[in-house]
Design a protein around this motif. Structure first.
Motif, PDB file in Angstrom:
ATOM      1  N   ALA A  57       0.832  -1.209   0.000  1.00 26.07           N
ATOM      2  CA  ALA A  57       0.000   0.000   0.000  1.00 26.07           C
ATOM      3  C   ALA A  57       0.866   1.259   0.000  1.00 26.07           C
ATOM      4  CB  ALA A  57      -0.935  -0.004   1.212  1.00 26.07           C
ATOM      5  N   LEU A  58       1.945   1.243   0.778  1.00 21.21           N
ATOM      6  CA  LEU A  58       2.857   2.390   0.793  1.00 21.21           C
ATOM      7  C   LEU A  58       3.558   2.543  -0.552  1.00 21.21           C
ATOM      8  CD1 LEU A  58       4.428   1.980   4.346  1.00 21.21           C
ATOM      9  CD2 LEU A  58       2.872   3.784   3.597  1.00 21.21           C
ATOM     10  N   LEU A  59       3.920   1.428  -1.173  1.00 19.63           N
ATOM     11  CA  LEU A  59       4.576   1.476  -2.478  1.00 19.63           C
ATOM     12  C   LEU A  59       3.632   2.062  -3.531  1.00 19.63           C
ATOM     13  CD1 LEU A  59       7.388   0.587  -3.533  1.00 19.63           C
ATOM     14  CD2 LEU A  59       6.292  -1.493  -4.365  1.00 19.63           C
ATOM     15  N   ILE A  60       2.392   1.601  -3.536  1.00 19.79           N
ATOM     16  CA  ILE A  60       1.391   2.124  -4.466  1.00 19.79           C
ATOM     17  C   ILE A  60       1.127   3.603  -4.190  1.00 19.79           C
ATOM     18  CG2 ILE A  60      -1.060   1.987  -5.101  1.00 19.79           C
ATOM     19  CD1 ILE A  60      -0.800  -1.085  -4.545  1.00 19.79           C
ATOM     20  N   GLY A  61       1.052   3.945  -2.898  1.00 18.59           N
ATOM     21  CA  GLY A  61       0.814   5.333  -2.526  1.00 18.59           C
ATOM     22  C   GLY A  61       1.916   6.255  -2.996  1.00 18.59           C
ATOM     23  N   ILE A  62       3.157   5.825  -2.872  1.00 22.54           N
ATOM     24  CA  ILE A  62       4.259   6.703  -3.262  1.00 22.54           C
ATOM     25  C   ILE A  62       4.354   6.806  -4.776  1.00 22.54           C
ATOM     26  CG2 ILE A  62       6.178   5.076  -3.372  1.00 22.54           C
ATOM     27  CD1 ILE A  62       6.139   8.611  -1.860  1.00 22.54           C
ATOM     28  N   VAL A  63       3.966   5.767  -5.515  1.00 27.31           N
ATOM     29  CA  VAL A  63       3.869   5.881  -6.973  1.00 27.31           C
ATOM     30  C   VAL A  63       2.869   6.971  -7.339  1.00 27.31           C
ATOM     31  CG1 VAL A  63       3.040   4.742  -9.072  1.00 27.31           C
ATOM     32  CG2 VAL A  63       4.564   3.519  -7.529  1.00 27.31           C
ATOM     33  N   ALA A  64       1.704   6.937  -6.681  1.00 23.26           N
ATOM     34  CA  ALA A  64       0.664   7.928  -6.972  1.00 23.26           C
ATOM     35  C   ALA A  64       1.110   9.342  -6.607  1.00 23.26           C
ATOM     36  CB  ALA A  64      -0.619   7.566  -6.222  1.00 23.26           C
ATOM     37  N   VAL A  65       1.798   9.477  -5.476  1.00 20.27           N
ATOM     38  CA  VAL A  65       2.312  10.788  -5.086  1.00 20.27           C
ATOM     39  C   VAL A  65       3.314  11.282  -6.133  1.00 20.27           C
ATOM     40  CG1 VAL A  65       3.740  11.993  -3.382  1.00 20.27           C
ATOM     41  CG2 VAL A  65       1.904  10.484  -2.625  1.00 20.27           C
ATOM     42  N   GLY A  66       4.160  10.374  -6.621  1.00 14.94           N
ATOM     43  CA  GLY A  66       5.100  10.748  -7.670  1.00 14.94           C
ATOM     44  C   GLY A  66       4.400  11.179  -8.939  1.00 14.94           C
ATOM     45  N   MET A  67       3.340  10.488  -9.305  1.00 19.79           N
ATOM     46  CA  MET A  67       2.580  10.843 -10.500  1.00 19.79           C
ATOM     47  C   MET A  67       1.968  12.237 -10.395  1.00 19.79           C
ATOM     48  SD  MET A  67       0.578   7.320 -11.460  1.00 19.79           S
ATOM     49  CE  MET A  67       1.389   5.966 -12.301  1.00 19.79           C
ATOM     50  N   LYS A  68       1.594  12.611  -9.177  1.00 23.06           N
ATOM     51  CA  LYS A  68       0.975  13.922  -8.990  1.00 23.06           C
ATOM     52  C   LYS A  68       1.990  15.059  -8.921  1.00 23.06           C
ATOM     53  CE  LYS A  68      -2.567  14.460  -6.383  1.00 23.06           C
ATOM     54  NZ  LYS A  68      -3.393  14.581  -5.181  1.00 23.06           N
ATOM     55  N   ALA A  69       3.275  14.714  -8.884  1.00 24.04           N
ATOM     56  CA  ALA A  69       4.320  15.724  -8.718  1.00 24.04           C
ATOM     57  C   ALA A  69       4.879  16.149 -10.072  1.00 24.04           C
ATOM     58  CB  ALA A  69       5.443  15.184  -7.850  1.00 24.04           C
ATOM     59  N   SER A  70       5.159  17.410 -10.181  1.00 23.29           N
ATOM     60  CA  SER A  70       5.805  17.951 -11.375  1.00 23.29           C
ATOM     61  C   SER A  70       7.301  18.040 -11.120  1.00 23.29           C
ATOM     62  CB  SER A  70       5.238  19.339 -11.703  1.00 23.29           C
ATOM     63  OG  SER A  70       6.053  20.005 -12.632  1.00 23.29           O
ATOM     64  N   LEU A  71       8.115  17.434 -12.003  1.00 23.93           N
ATOM     65  CA  LEU A  71       9.562  17.473 -11.847  1.00 23.93           C
ATOM     66  C   LEU A  71      10.086  18.903 -11.876  1.00 23.93           C
ATOM     67  CD1 LEU A  71      12.188  15.906 -11.565  1.00 23.93           C
ATOM     68  CD2 LEU A  71      12.274  15.714 -14.054  1.00 23.93           C
ATOM     69  N   ARG A  72       9.477  19.733 -12.696  1.00 25.22           N
ATOM     70  CA  ARG A  72       9.909  21.141 -12.774  1.00 25.22           C
ATOM     71  C   ARG A  72       9.705  21.837 -11.433  1.00 25.22           C
ATOM     72  NH1 ARG A  72       7.170  25.603 -13.374  1.00 25.22           N
ATOM     73  NH2 ARG A  72       5.253  24.469 -13.871  1.00 25.22           N
ATOM     74  N   ARG A  73       8.560  21.578 -10.793  1.00 23.52           N
ATOM     75  CA  ARG A  73       8.297  22.190  -9.488  1.00 23.52           C
ATOM     76  C   ARG A  73       9.213  21.607  -8.419  1.00 23.52           C
ATOM     77  NH1 ARG A  73       2.482  21.775  -7.530  1.00 23.52           N
ATOM     78  NH2 ARG A  73       3.345  23.148  -5.949  1.00 23.52           N
ATOM     79  N   LEU A  74       9.541  20.316  -8.550  1.00 22.38           N
ATOM     80  CA  LEU A  74      10.430  19.675  -7.576  1.00 22.38           C
ATOM     81  C   LEU A  74      11.807  20.327  -7.598  1.00 22.38           C
ATOM     82  CD1 LEU A  74      10.949  17.408  -5.534  1.00 22.38           C
ATOM     83  CD2 LEU A  74      11.490  15.912  -7.469  1.00 22.38           C
ATOM     84  N   LEU A  75      12.289  20.685  -8.790  1.00 17.96           N
ATOM     85  CA  LEU A  75      13.610  21.296  -8.915  1.00 17.96           C
ATOM     86  C   LEU A  75      13.640  22.704  -8.324  1.00 17.96           C
ATOM     87  CD1 LEU A  75      14.545  20.142 -12.539  1.00 17.96           C
ATOM     88  CD2 LEU A  75      15.404  19.232 -10.369  1.00 17.96           C
ATOM     89  N   ASP A  76      12.451  23.287  -8.100  1.00 15.84           N
ATOM     90  CA  ASP A  76      12.376  24.628  -7.519  1.00 15.84           C
ATOM     91  C   ASP A  76      12.522  24.636  -6.007  1.00 15.84           C
ATOM     92  OD1 ASP A  76      11.990  25.736 -10.011  1.00 15.84           O
ATOM     93  OD2 ASP A  76       9.801  25.729  -9.879  1.00 15.84           O
ATOM     94  N   VAL A  77      12.668  23.453  -5.385  1.00 17.53           N
ATOM     95  CA  VAL A  77      12.683  23.393  -3.921  1.00 17.53           C
ATOM     96  C   VAL A  77      13.869  24.145  -3.332  1.00 17.53           C
ATOM     97  CG1 VAL A  77      13.978  21.244  -3.739  1.00 17.53           C
ATOM     98  CG2 VAL A  77      12.315  21.819  -1.981  1.00 17.53           C
ATOM     99  N   GLY A  78      15.008  24.169  -4.014  1.00 13.27           N
ATOM    100  CA  GLY A  78      16.143  24.986  -3.572  1.00 13.27           C
ATOM    101  C   GLY A  78      17.194  24.207  -2.806  1.00 13.27           C
ATOM    102  N   GLY A  79      18.434  24.692  -2.912  1.00 18.00           N
ATOM    103  CA  GLY A  79      19.553  24.041  -2.245  1.00 18.00           C
ATOM    104  C   GLY A  79      19.485  24.112  -0.742  1.00 18.00           C
ATOM    105  N   ASP A  80      18.831  25.139  -0.202  1.00 16.29           N
ATOM    106  CA  ASP A  80      18.757  25.251   1.251  1.00 16.29           C
ATOM    107  C   ASP A  80      17.900  24.137   1.857  1.00 16.29           C
ATOM    108  OD1 ASP A  80      16.491  26.263   0.100  1.00 16.29           O
ATOM    109  OD2 ASP A  80      16.510  28.177   1.161  1.00 16.29           O
ATOM    110  N   ALA A  81      16.937  23.623   1.094  1.00 14.57           N
ATOM    111  CA  ALA A  81      16.153  22.490   1.576  1.00 14.57           C
ATOM    112  C   ALA A  81      17.020  21.239   1.669  1.00 14.57           C
ATOM    113  CB  ALA A  81      14.955  22.239   0.658  1.00 14.57           C
ATOM    114  N   VAL A  82      17.927  21.079   0.708  1.00 10.62           N
ATOM    115  CA  VAL A  82      18.866  19.950   0.744  1.00 10.62           C
ATOM    116  C   VAL A  82      19.779  20.077   1.964  1.00 10.62           C
ATOM    117  CG1 VAL A  82      20.744  18.781  -0.469  1.00 10.62           C
ATOM    118  CG2 VAL A  82      18.805  19.715  -1.762  1.00 10.62           C
ATOM    119  N   ILE A  83      20.275  21.300   2.201  1.00  4.93           N
ATOM    120  CA  ILE A  83      21.121  21.545   3.374  1.00  4.93           C
ATOM    121  C   ILE A  83      20.360  21.203   4.652  1.00  4.93           C
ATOM    122  CG2 ILE A  83      22.281  23.351   4.725  1.00  4.93           C
ATOM    123  CD1 ILE A  83      22.881  24.758   2.056  1.00  4.93           C
ATOM    124  N   LEU A  84      19.076  21.568   4.696  1.00  7.08           N
ATOM    125  CA  LEU A  84      18.256  21.318   5.888  1.00  7.08           C
ATOM    126  C   LEU A  84      18.152  19.826   6.195  1.00  7.08           C
ATOM    127  CD1 LEU A  84      16.247  22.227   8.097  1.00  7.08           C
ATOM    128  CD2 LEU A  84      14.435  22.112   6.344  1.00  7.08           C
TER     129      LEU A  84
END
Length: 344
Positions: free
Chosen positions: A295-322
């Protein structure tokens, strides 16, 4: 309306709902199966494969027949997976580990969340991202991220932050699985201390098991036990987060406040209580645990499908640092606790 007419209307409604959900549910399950296949044959974490494959099929969640089913998997199926995690928990686990180690884990979780909030403020990031990343790092990685995201007030960045967190903790867990055993050996940790270190710091369960048993059976068993104790803390943390944020206005909310206790958290606690009484047969517990994983595997596939890669790249380097800083913090905290308790 007569009773037979009501029954026919109810059945017709269920049939229509199933028909609208089926295409999205079917394609999401198919991608989850592909992710599991890749994980088994190439050694990559299943969650990471599920997330990346889901992102690749983002176009299915934008329009068309699959939208409703994908949304159903990203919410209801995902929450079912989190609820079924409770079947892994029992009071015997707590007793077997010892009070001092349990207190160390509780303090590490609380300290990591507080550190995440402070670090996010210094980096100029919001408290939603801080709670999401620090909770995922402190408790159980991707599963915790999905559970926490379900109770936090939504905004325009919620899905992006969830995808970023799941991706980050999965990658960091894989790196830790490779390097932490070498670090434990270099520090001279015995099997029990190494198990506490792995179970108390690595984010996802699979990587904890991999790191522990790569050292020794004792280290693997201790690491798994410690990790499950961290999973036990998922319900209390989610409840605290839910109560602390339920009065925060959400741009996507309809004006109705969320429940004091989310249903999937109640189910988690009920299953944990039943398992503690010994009323759950081993076969049922094993089946429920496997169902939770899928169920978690299926859920994370669906969450990935709903995500835009372009928007994901906008998260910023400071989030990675965090999230890297939170990972380093809990590692140092657990090591200091092991030294203080005399395990090393």
């Amino acid at each position: 309306m007569s009773t037979p007419s009501k029954s026919r209307t109810s059945v017709q409604g269920l049939t229509d709902a199933a028909a609208s959900l089926w295409p999205g549910v079917a394609v999401t399950c198919a991608v989850a199966l592909a992710a599991q296949f890749l994980s088994e044959h190439y050694g990559a974490p299943a969650m990471l494969m599920a997330l990346l494959l889901g992102i690749a099929f983002h176009f299915l969640a934008e329009e068309g027949r699959c939208v409703a089913g994908i949304a159903f998997c990203a919410r209801q199926v995902l929450r079912l997976g989190v609820a079924l995690l409770g079947i892994r928990i029992s009071v015997d686990l707590l007793i077997g580990l010892g009070l001092s180690t349990i207190l160390l884990l509780v303090c590490a979780i609380a300290a990591t969340i507080l550190f995440g909030l402070a670090a996010a403020r210094l980096l100029g990031r919001g408290w939603r991202l801080a709670l999401l990343t620090s909770g995922a790092v402190a408790i159980c990685g991707a599963s915790a991220a999905m559970a926490i995201a379900a109770v936090l007030p939504k905004n325009q960045f919620s899905e992006r932050n969830l995808i970023f967190t799941v991706l980050s903790v999965t990658v960091l867990s894989t790196i830790a699985m490779i390097f932490y055993p070498m670090l434990a050996e270099g520090m001279g940790l015995d099997a029990r201390a190494a198990g506490i270190f792995f179970g108390g710091t690595i984010h996802d369960v699979a990587q904890v098991v991999g790191a522990g048993f790569s050292v020794s059976p004792e280290a693997g068993e201790t690491a798994t036990l410690v990790k499950l104790i961290r999973v036990t803390m998922l319900a209390p943390v989610v409840i605290v987060f839910s109560l602390a944020t339920r009065n925060v206005a959400s741009p996507e909310a309809s004006g109705k406040r969320p429940p004091l206790l989310p249903g999937f958290v109640i189910a988690f606690l009920v299953l944990a209580a039943l398992n503690s009484t010994g009323m759950v047969p081993a076969a049922v517990a094993t089946a429920a645990s496997e169902a939770s994983r899928w169920a978690l595997l299926i859920g994370i596939v669906a969450v990935g499908m709903k995500a835009s890669l372009r928007r994901l790249l906008d998260v910023g380097g400071d989030a990675v640092i965090l999230i890297v800083a939170e990972t380093l913090f809990i590692g140092l905290f657990i090591l200091a606790g092991i030294h203080y308790l005399g395990h090393a």
